[in-house]
Design a protein around this motif. Structure first.
Motif, short mmCIF file in Angstrom:
data_model
loop_
_atom_site.label_atom_id
_atom_site.label_comp_id
_atom_site.label_asym_id
_atom_site.label_seq_id
_atom_site.Cartn_x
_atom_site.Cartn_y
_atom_site.Cartn_z
N UNK A 65 0.58 -1.31 -0.01
CA UNK A 65 0.40 -0.13 -0.07
C UNK A 65 1.18 1.12 0.08
N UNK A 66 0.57 1.81 -0.69
CA UNK A 66 1.50 3.15 -0.66
C UNK A 66 0.53 4.46 -0.87
N UNK A 67 1.34 5.71 -1.04
CA UNK A 67 0.61 7.01 -1.85
C UNK A 67 -0.31 7.01 -2.83
N UNK A 68 0.00 5.95 -4.10
CA UNK A 68 -1.48 6.13 -4.83
C UNK A 68 -2.76 5.09 -4.84
N UNK A 69 -2.59 4.21 -3.32
CA UNK A 69 -3.80 3.11 -2.92
C UNK A 69 -4.89 3.97 -2.62
N UNK A 70 -6.33 4.13 -3.06
CA UNK A 70 -7.02 4.48 -2.51
C UNK A 70 -7.96 3.76 -1.70
N UNK A 71 -8.58 4.15 -0.98
CA UNK A 71 -9.42 3.25 0.56
C UNK A 71 -9.92 2.70 -1.00
N UNK A 72 -10.87 3.00 -1.64
CA UNK A 72 -11.34 2.01 -2.86
C UNK A 72 -11.12 0.92 -2.96
N UNK A 73 -10.07 1.64 -3.85
CA UNK A 73 -8.92 0.03 -4.40
C UNK A 73 -8.65 -0.88 -3.30
N UNK A 74 -8.03 -0.74 -1.72
CA UNK A 74 -7.54 -1.31 -1.23
C UNK A 74 -9.37 -2.20 -0.68
N UNK A 75 -9.97 -2.06 -0.56
CA UNK A 75 -10.87 -2.73 -0.11
C UNK A 75 -11.77 -3.27 -1.06
N UNK A 76 -12.07 -2.65 -2.56
CA UNK A 76 -12.41 -4.44 -4.19
C UNK A 76 -11.13 -5.32 -4.12
N UNK A 77 -9.99 -4.65 -3.71
CA UNK A 77 -8.70 -6.01 -4.36
C UNK A 77 -8.68 -7.17 -2.86
N UNK A 78 -9.30 -6.79 -1.40
CA UNK A 78 -9.15 -7.79 -0.42
C UNK A 78 -10.78 -7.61 -0.70
N UNK A 79 -11.41 -7.09 -1.17
CA UNK A 79 -12.84 -8.27 -1.20
C UNK A 79 -12.94 -9.13 -2.33
N UNK A 80 -12.21 -8.98 -3.59
CA UNK A 80 -12.20 -9.76 -4.62
C UNK A 80 -11.02 -11.21 -3.83
N UNK A 81 -10.13 -10.77 -2.77
CA UNK A 81 -9.11 -11.92 -2.67
C UNK A 81 -9.75 -12.98 -1.36
N UNK A 82 -10.89 -11.96 -0.09
CA UNK A 82 -11.69 -13.30 0.24
C UNK A 82 -12.35 -13.93 -0.44
N UNK A 83 -12.68 -13.93 -1.75
CA UNK A 83 -13.25 -15.64 -1.96
C UNK A 83 -12.54 -16.18 -2.59
N UNK A 84 -10.63 -15.96 -2.45
CA UNK A 84 -9.85 -16.26 -3.29
C UNK A 84 -9.27 -17.56 -3.19
N UNK A 85 -8.90 -18.66 -4.12
CA UNK A 85 -8.11 -19.62 -2.68
C UNK A 85 -7.92 -20.65 -4.28
N UNK A 86 -6.48 -20.80 -3.85
CA UNK A 86 -5.50 -21.56 -5.21
C UNK A 86 -6.00 -23.12 -4.76
N UNK A 87 -5.26 -23.67 -6.41
CA UNK A 87 -5.25 -25.16 -6.06
C UNK A 87 -3.74 -25.40 -4.63
N UNK A 88 -4.29 -26.53 -4.68
CA UNK A 88 -3.28 -26.72 -3.38
C UNK A 88 -2.43 -27.68 -3.78
N UNK A 89 -1.61 -27.73 -3.46
CA UNK A 89 0.07 -28.18 -3.36
C UNK A 89 1.07 -28.97 -2.75
N UNK A 90 1.67 -30.11 -2.63
CA UNK A 90 2.33 -30.30 -1.92
C UNK A 90 3.87 -29.41 -2.05
N UNK A 91 3.92 -29.37 -0.90
CA UNK A 91 5.49 -28.32 -0.65
C UNK A 91 6.31 -29.14 -0.50
N UNK A 92 7.37 -29.37 -1.70
CA UNK A 92 8.55 -31.07 -1.32
C UNK A 92 10.07 -30.34 -1.47
N UNK A 93 10.05 -29.07 -1.14
CA UNK A 93 11.63 -29.09 -0.52
C UNK A 93 11.09 -27.31 0.01
N UNK A 94 12.49 -26.78 0.73
CA UNK A 94 12.49 -25.76 2.40
C UNK A 94 13.83 -25.38 1.47
#
Length: 123
Positions: A65-94
């Motif tokens: 978040x920086x000086x160009x980030x509006x509250x409306x944009x951030x809220x829209x982004x968080x709303x979209x991320x709220x329903x986001x779920x990636x495919x699952x994977x097996x973590x095979x290395x660290x």
């Protein structure tokens, strides 16, 4: 230790207080991941390697978040991320990382060692 099964799910911003990041949390076998981190910390410390002891944050930073980030944009982004779920994977290395000065615009860490994890097991 078995591979943890992970996925990315949801989104958070400006947490904890003072953080300007936008993050997508990991979800899944977080207890396995936390135990793995503790074991690696003990081994690395025993090898007299510097261990970053900041709090464990099972999240991936996707923005800032920086000086160009509006509250409306951030809220829209968080709303979209709220329903986001990636495919699952097996973590095979660290990967153990160490600081590196690779020049402007390049990664600030380089791989010291990749550690293979045990077999994948359904839970």
């Amino acid at each position: 230790m078995a591979h943890p099964r992970l996925r990315l799910r949801g989104g958070v911003a400006l947490e904890p207080e003072g953080d300007d990041g936008v993050w997508v949390p990991l979800d899944g076998d977080l207890d396995v991941l936390a135990n793995l981190r503790q074991g690696i910390t003990r081994v690395a410390g025993g090898l007299q390697l510097f261990v970053d002891r900041r709090g464990f944050r099972p999240q991936v930073q996707i923005g800032t978040v920086n000086g160009y980030t509006t509250e409306a944009y951030l809220q829209e982004l968080l709303t979209a991320l709220g329903v986001f779920e990636s495919n699952a994977w097996w973590q095979t290395t660290v990967s153990l990382l160490q600081p590196a000065d690779l020049g402007p615009g390049n990664a600030t860490f380089k791989t010291f060692r990749d550690i293979a994890l045990g077999p994948a097991k359904e839970r």
